[in-house]
Design an enzyme around this catalytic site. Structure first.
Site, PDB file in Angstrom:
ATOM      1  N   THR A 214      33.825  48.314  59.161  1.00 52.96           N
ATOM      2  CA  THR A 214      34.085  46.937  58.739  1.00 52.96           C
ATOM      3  C   THR A 214      34.825  46.886  57.404  1.00 52.96           C
ATOM      4  OG1 THR A 214      32.144  46.114  59.932  1.00 52.96           O
ATOM      5  CG2 THR A 214      33.012  44.724  58.185  1.00 52.96           C
TER       6      THR A 214
ATOM      7  N   ASP B 255      32.889  41.084  63.603  1.00 54.88           N
ATOM      8  CA  ASP B 255      31.603  41.730  63.923  1.00 54.88           C
ATOM      9  C   ASP B 255      30.754  40.830  64.818  1.00 54.88           C
ATOM     10  OD1 ASP B 255      31.121  44.154  61.707  1.00 54.88           O
ATOM     11  OD2 ASP B 255      32.404  42.558  60.953  1.00 54.88           O
TER      12      ASP B 255
END
Length: 360
Positions: A180, A111
């Site tokens: 995620t 990320d």
């Protein structure tokens, strides 16, 4: 000594000097003004002001076609980081806290590194537009990533002429790693990187990139796209794609609304779910007729998909049928319904209870 009969009057000398200064002012004022205007626009002496982002340094305009080119590049560059980190199997996974539904809100180095590449590429190319991103941008990690100002041929083929808008009207939404949770579980097919450009709060440009299959979908409203809708959709007993991690009551209500023949497809990532509604040449991509979400959702998760659907004649609204504005707060409370080549408002009327059950 002075010639006979000539006297130098102090008043005359003063008048003569003032006249001389006036002549010099008129001769050089235009030159100096030109020099100052060049520096104000970020140009260089001896040449015209630079086109594109430099010319817009005082606000100015930006070309959406150029923004599309940079957005595609940013999504791909971010995707490279996402893939590299996942393949290294060193995620540095940690929790940012809990979601409203009580699930872990995870963050990984994928990320962070994807966000850095995407943010600074867009910021360097378009310094005057507002950029909203899911992850924190650390000034200590700042990068200057230069765009070569080349617009790919596939974009030029679809969008032949520039489309300029005021820079202050633009908001960019970045999702550096959508899904995620699935990324940490090594469910790679759900993972995307996304960029969306909104003008006056309306989504007009969207990019969804799948790092692990290297497929990229992009579209511009009233411009062009490299993706299209499928030829048919089942509105009576649809295949409905929903969140696998926080679906709320959507499964039960969808079955009650459309009947027991309805197929529910749990999936990760809002980008993946939008692509499920389209004609995507990716064997790992499931296909659905509707996308329904009933809980709170962040705007960077949905803006790119909203723009792509809108460009193709589809719709993404709240469950009550309201258009979603991409200004102000980062999320929406009213859930969402996404469809294409269907009577969207009829679907909204068919799902009257979803919004009420969405926050349970």
């Amino acid at each position: 000594m002075a010639p006979m009969g000539i006297r130098l009057s102090p008043l005359g000398v003063a008048v003569f000097c003032l006249l001389g200064l006036g002549v010099l002012y008129h001769l050089y004022s235009g030159f100096l003004a030109g020099r100052f205007s060049l520096f104000g626009l970020g140009g260089e002496p001896g040449g015209g002001a630079a086109a594109g982002p430099a010319a817009a340094a005082d606000g100015g305009t930006v070309d959406l076609r150029e923004m599309l080119a940079v957005s595609v590049l940013a999504a791909v560059r971010g995707g490279d980081e996402v893939r590299r980190v996942r393949e290294s199997n060193v995620l540095h996974e940690k929790s940012k806290g809990k979601t409203r539904e009580g699930a872990e809100d995870k963050m990984t180095s994928g990320d962070v590194l994807s966000n850095r590449k995407m943010f600074y590429l867009l910021k360097t190319a378009f310094p005057n537009v507002q950029i909203n991103t899911e992850e924190h941008v650390d000034a200590a990690d700042q990068e200057v990533i230069i765009w070569d100002r080349k617009i790919p041929e596939d974009i030029l083929k679809e969008i032949a002429t520039p489309k300029e808008v005021p820079a202050e009207s633009v908001t960019v939404w970045i999702d550096p790693l959508d899904a995620t949770q699935e990324y940490t579980e090594d469910l790679r097919k759900y993972v995307t990187t996304m960029v969306c450009v909104a003008v006056n709060g309306k989504p007009v440009l969207g990019v969804i990139h799948k790092p692990f299959s290297e497929y990229t979908a992009w579209a511009m409203v009233d411009g062009g796209s490299n993706v299209k809708a499928r030829t048919s959709y089942n509105e009576r007993t649809p295949r409905i794609v929903v969140s696998r991690s926080h679906s709320g009551m959507v499964k039960q209500v969808a079955l009650q609304t459309f009947g027991n023949q309805t197929t529910i497809i749990p999936a990760g990532g809002a980008g993946y779910k939008v692509l499920a509604l389209l004609d995507v040449p990716d064997k790992s991509q499931e296909k659905a007729d509707l996308y329904i979400h009933v809980t709170y959702i962040k705007k960077w998760d949905i803006c790119a998909g909203n723009a792509i659907l809108k460009a193709l004649g589809g719709h993404m609204t709240t469950l009550s049928g309201e258009e979603i504005s991409y200004t102000g707060s980062d999320g929406i409370e009213g859930g969402l319904l996404a469809s294409i080549r269907m009577n969207h408002q009829a679907l909204v009327r068919k799902l009257p209870d979803l919004e009420k059950t969405g926050h349970k």
